[in-house]
Motif scaffolding. Structure first.
Motif, PDB file in Angstrom:
ATOM      1  N   GLN A  70      -5.906   7.901  -3.879  1.00  0.00           N
ATOM      2  CA  GLN A  70      -4.703   7.095  -4.052  1.00  0.00           C
ATOM      3  C   GLN A  70      -4.071   6.685  -2.717  1.00  0.00           C
ATOM      4  OE1 GLN A  70      -2.783  10.218  -6.383  1.00  0.00           O
ATOM      5  NE2 GLN A  70      -2.807   8.897  -8.204  1.00  0.00           N
ATOM      6  N   ALA A  71      -4.708   7.051  -1.621  1.00  0.00           N
ATOM      7  CA  ALA A  71      -4.096   6.846  -0.302  1.00  0.00           C
ATOM      8  C   ALA A  71      -3.720   5.390  -0.054  1.00  0.00           C
ATOM      9  CB  ALA A  71      -5.043   7.337   0.793  1.00  0.00           C
ATOM     10  N   ARG A  72      -4.634   4.495  -0.312  1.00  0.00           N
ATOM     11  CA  ARG A  72      -4.351   3.087  -0.030  1.00  0.00           C
ATOM     12  C   ARG A  72      -3.259   2.541  -0.954  1.00  0.00           C
ATOM     13  NH1 ARG A  72      -5.890  -1.203   2.737  1.00  0.00           N
ATOM     14  NH2 ARG A  72      -6.093  -3.247   1.726  1.00  0.00           N
ATOM     15  N   HIS A  73      -3.265   2.967  -2.222  1.00  0.00           N
ATOM     16  CA  HIS A  73      -2.237   2.510  -3.159  1.00  0.00           C
ATOM     17  C   HIS A  73      -0.857   3.030  -2.739  1.00  0.00           C
ATOM     18  CE1 HIS A  73      -5.274   0.893  -5.762  1.00  0.00           C
ATOM     19  NE2 HIS A  73      -5.889   2.063  -5.821  1.00  0.00           N
ATOM     20  N   LEU A  74      -0.809   4.258  -2.255  1.00  0.00           N
ATOM     21  CA  LEU A  74       0.455   4.802  -1.768  1.00  0.00           C
ATOM     22  C   LEU A  74       0.975   3.984  -0.591  1.00  0.00           C
ATOM     23  CD1 LEU A  74      -0.441   8.607  -1.956  1.00  0.00           C
ATOM     24  CD2 LEU A  74       1.337   7.463  -3.325  1.00  0.00           C
ATOM     25  N   LYS A  75       0.101   3.686   0.323  1.00  0.00           N
ATOM     26  CA  LYS A  75       0.483   2.908   1.502  1.00  0.00           C
ATOM     27  C   LYS A  75       0.969   1.520   1.103  1.00  0.00           C
ATOM     28  CE  LYS A  75      -1.333   1.367   5.978  1.00  0.00           C
ATOM     29  NZ  LYS A  75      -1.142  -0.088   5.800  1.00  0.00           N
ATOM     30  N   ARG A  76       0.224   0.862   0.208  1.00  0.00           N
ATOM     31  CA  ARG A  76       0.590  -0.496  -0.189  1.00  0.00           C
ATOM     32  C   ARG A  76       1.865  -0.522  -1.021  1.00  0.00           C
ATOM     33  NH1 ARG A  76      -2.303  -5.230  -1.355  1.00  0.00           N
ATOM     34  NH2 ARG A  76      -0.800  -5.823   0.244  1.00  0.00           N
ATOM     35  N   SER A  77       2.190   0.584  -1.669  1.00  0.00           N
ATOM     36  CA  SER A  77       3.424   0.653  -2.453  1.00  0.00           C
ATOM     37  C   SER A  77       4.649   0.871  -1.580  1.00  0.00           C
ATOM     38  CB  SER A  77       3.330   1.787  -3.483  1.00  0.00           C
ATOM     39  OG  SER A  77       2.306   1.538  -4.415  1.00  0.00           O
ATOM     40  N   GLY A  78       4.433   1.259  -0.328  1.00  0.00           N
ATOM     41  CA  GLY A  78       5.560   1.424   0.575  1.00  0.00           C
ATOM     42  C   GLY A  78       5.749   2.801   1.159  1.00  0.00           C
TER      43      GLY A  78
END
Length: 357
Positions: A70-78
């Motif tokens: 989920q690392a990239r999704h966390l980053k893209r979510s802010g």
């Protein structure tokens, strides 16, 4: 996004907290930790996105049940960081963050979506693109120069090759980077038989899949050189008919041309840039800064086939009427148009469509 050991200081709220309460708490906090109670709980992503969309600029940390996937999704979510248990391996997180560099949708982070990047690149004129690529890769190794050019979204690139004395080095680099690159070969009708054989050998050996033969216009050839001896009376007109005009037509659909020119080849090429603009078209010269020794070392290291005429002293090979062997100590192109006040055929001098007469 940073990977932090526990426990991260700051206001901590479970992701089940109602949005209005999270916003109220964030309004007086510089740092906020959102605790995920389950891997499948998407509320934390929504809370982060909304906070960023509404202008909150504090530090946002994800904690609890989150996975490296989920690392990239966390980053893209802010999210700015992830709180990890002590001793937890950071490797999987770092690999996931580095796995992708292209986004297709806008989000809370600053990543520019691919479609916006393509649109921006399409608006770049050749001079701007040449300047940018020069700043990014002008001093890079040839393979990285090619990679930088191929990475420009939507840029239509072809290579130009004479399949001459040193052609194998550039074509080897292209084959290792993008073997389906269109390779334009000016079939003048005046080549050495050895060159034509070498073209077939090198094409098969390197796995090039799109070598295109570019020929003179039949009508122009019949009018201007019906006896195939124009080279005797006017070498410039012959090159114009057989090289300059055919290349202008063949390259019209491309934004950029890769060439194998090098600075050491002749005095007229000593100022050659890796990225340049000629007649509104980007020219890419990955080998511009390489020496003759580097070319030879690469050919040996890669066990590349040699043009059969090199062993006979032909160090720059073009059409047979205008090519001769080079004496020891002379530059590589001194055997081209020997005895004539001419150093280039014209395809690298500008004037993409020179008049036929």
């Amino acid at each position: 996004m940073r990977l932090l050991e526990p426990t991260v200081p700051g206001l901590r709220l479970p992701v089940s907290t109602p949005l209005d309460e999270v916003e109220a708490a964030a309004g007086s906090a510089d740092s906020l930790v959102l605790e995920f109670g389950a891997f499948r709980d998407g509320r934390g992503f929504s809370l982060a996105s909304i906070l960023r969309e509404r202008g909150w600029t504090g530090r946002l940390v994800a904690a609890g049940h989150v996975l490296p996937d989920q690392a990239r999704h966390l980053k893209r979510s802010g999210f700015d960081a992830v709180e990890r248990p002590a001793g937890d391996d950071a490797g999987p997180w770092e690999r996931m963050l580095a796995a992708f560099d292209v986004a297709y949708q806008p989000a809370a982070d600053e990543t520019v979506p691919a479609w916006r990047r393509r649109a921006a690149e399409a608006r770049h004129d050749p001079e701007t693109l040449a300047a940018r690529l020069s700043a990014e890769a002008g001093e890079a190794e040839p393979l990285d120069v090619l990679r930088a050019a191929f990475a420009v979204p939507g840029l239509k690139i072809a290579a130009l090759s004479s399949f001459g004395a040193e052609a194998a080095v550039l074509l080897d680099l292209i084959a290792r980077t993008r073997p389906d690159t269109p390779v334009l070969f000016l079939e003048t009708g005046q080549h050495f038989l050895q060159t034509l054989q070498y073209r077939r050998t090198l094409t098969e050996r390197l796995g090039l899949t799109d070598v295109r033969l570019v020929v003179p216009d039949a009508g122009e050839r019949a009018d201007l050189d019906p006896k195939d001896d124009l080279w005797r009376s006017d070498a410039d007109a012959c090159c114009n008919l057989r090289k300059v005009r055919p290349l202008a037509r063949a390259s019209a659909g491309f934004d950029a041309l890769i060439t194998g020119r090098k600075r050491y080849q002749a005095g007229t090429r000593q100022a050659l840039e890796v990225f340049e603009v000629l007649d509104g078209q980007l020219r890419i010269n990955p080998l511009a800064g390489w020496s003759a020794e580097q070319i030879e070392d690469h050919a040996v290291a890669r066990d590349l086939p040699r043009h059969p005429l090199v062993s006979q002293g032909y160090l720059s090979i073009g059409c047979w009427p205008c090519t001769s062997a080079v004496a020891e100590g002379q530059d590589a192109r001194s055997g081209r148009w020997s005895g004539v006040d001419k150093t280039e055929c014209g395809i690298h001098l500008g004037g993409r469509l020179v008049p036929a007469v």
